[in-house]
Design an enzyme around this catalytic site. Structure first.
Site, PDB file in Angstrom:
ATOM      1  N   GLU A 196       0.869  -0.988   0.005  1.00 31.70           N
ATOM      2  CA  GLU A 196      -0.189   0.022  -0.037  1.00 31.70           C
ATOM      3  C   GLU A 196       0.809   1.316   0.003  1.00 31.70           C
ATOM      4  O   GLU A 196       0.161   2.330  -0.154  1.00 31.70           O
ATOM      5  CB  GLU A 196      -0.890  -0.226   1.239  1.00 31.70           C
TER       6      GLU A 196
ATOM      7  N   GLU B 166       7.385 -21.467   8.237  1.00 32.63           N
ATOM      8  CA  GLU B 166       7.710 -20.670   9.377  1.00 32.63           C
ATOM      9  C   GLU B 166       8.509 -21.164  10.330  1.00 32.63           C
ATOM     10  O   GLU B 166       9.037 -20.523  10.978  1.00 32.63           O
ATOM     11  CB  GLU B 166       6.381 -20.356   9.974  1.00 32.63           C
TER      12      GLU B 166
END
Length: 312
Positions: free
Chosen positions: A95, A126
């Site tokens: 963004e 992860e």
């Protein structure tokens, strides 16, 4: 047959000790409640998140000042996380270009397992510190870069590995988690632990923990960009007008900043190739497009400083 829980007794005990994984007996029959009551409970839980973030504001502000100082020298802001935490980092990074006209390489979101993991769970990704190091190695870190490891639990190996690798390369490191005394915070120069308490659904850290992380990431990127001169007051003067809505917003921003007529605004935007900040400077500073561009370059993009130079 050995159960999954018995194969990893140490991990099970570790998770049970985390605040974000705690079981709440008072919510054990939540599925029996009316929908409105569940919604009310959830809303009440969410209302506590802002206060938890507020308790960490001095730590957040100190981290932002360090990020901004490095980015002013050409450094990058890099988020690294797995699952929800990784996705939040990717969202915040993606963004920044339309909001602040940053190059996509300036704010980067890394997620364990790569882009596919944004929409699909990549099992095991992860758990690898080495994967984080490999992902960061591709970016050729410098001491002016900042790496933010994001993990609700504060124990995710990918996030910790990213911070450890970055710190070894001399980059600034920030560890954002939602548990106190986390390994992630301990590994980073700036440890930010926003403790929001047990979740409505046991261990579902996309809820309060995810909201807390989103709020902090909003602050890290937005206030850093304010410090870098990407705004004029509370106006997004570096907005990139890539569609009709943003073009309309650009015209409105120039109007709010200058009070100029529609005709004058259109002329200013035409003279500056649609650059909002430059257009404002031509109007308020009484200079032409090339001069506005030069003054903004001299002021490193800070409109107030360029305006002061233009008006003497």
């Amino acid at each position: 047959m050995t159960s999954m829980s018995n194969r990893h007794p140490d991990l099970r005990a570790e998770l049970e000790a985390l605040t974000t994984e705690a079981f709440r007996p008072d919510l054990a029959e939540i599925d029996q409640l009316p929908t409105l009551e569940i919604a009310s409970l959830m809303n009440g839980e969410d209302a506590t998140v802002a206060a938890a973030v507020a308790r960490r504001l001095p730590l957040i502000a100190a981290a932002i000042d360090d990020i901004a100082a490095r980015m002013a020298r050409g450094g990058r802001l890099i988020y690294a996380g797995a699952g929800t935490a990784g996705r939040l980092g990717v969202v915040d990074a993606s963004e920044c270009p339309p909001t602040f006209n940053t190059d996509p390489s300036q704010v980067v979101g890394l997620i364990a397992g790569g882009p596919t993991a944004i929409v699909t769970s990549i099992e095991g990704a992860e758990d690898s510190k080495e994967l984080a190091a490999a992902d960061l190695e591709k970016l050729a870190l410098t001491p002016d870069d900042t790496v933010v490891g994001i993990s609700a639990s504060g124990r995710t190996p990918y996030a910790i590995g990213a911070v450890e690798h970055a710190r070894a390369r001399g980059a600034l490191t920030i560890g954002l988690s939602c548990n106190a005394h986390s390994a992630l915070a301990a590994a980073a120069e700036h440890g930010i632990e926003v403790v929001v308490g047990p979740e409505l659904l046991t261990g579902s850290t996309r809820l309060k923990a995810g909201t807390a992380q989103k709020l902090v990431l909003n602050m890290l990127s937005t206030i850093t960009m304010i410090r870098l001169g990407k705004t004029y007051g509370n106006l997004m003067v570096d907005v990139r007008a890539s569609n009709e809505k943003l073009r309309a917003r650009s015209r409105r921003i120039v109007a709010l900043a200058t009070g100029a007529s529609d005709e004058e605004i259109e002329r200013a935007l035409a003279a500056t190739d649609g650059e909002v900040k430059n257009a404002i400077l031509t109007i308020l500073g009484g200079v032409d497009g090339p001069t506005a561009a030069h003054l903004l370059e001299e002021s490193k993009g800070h409109l107030r400083a360029a305006l002061a130079a233009a008006t003497g």
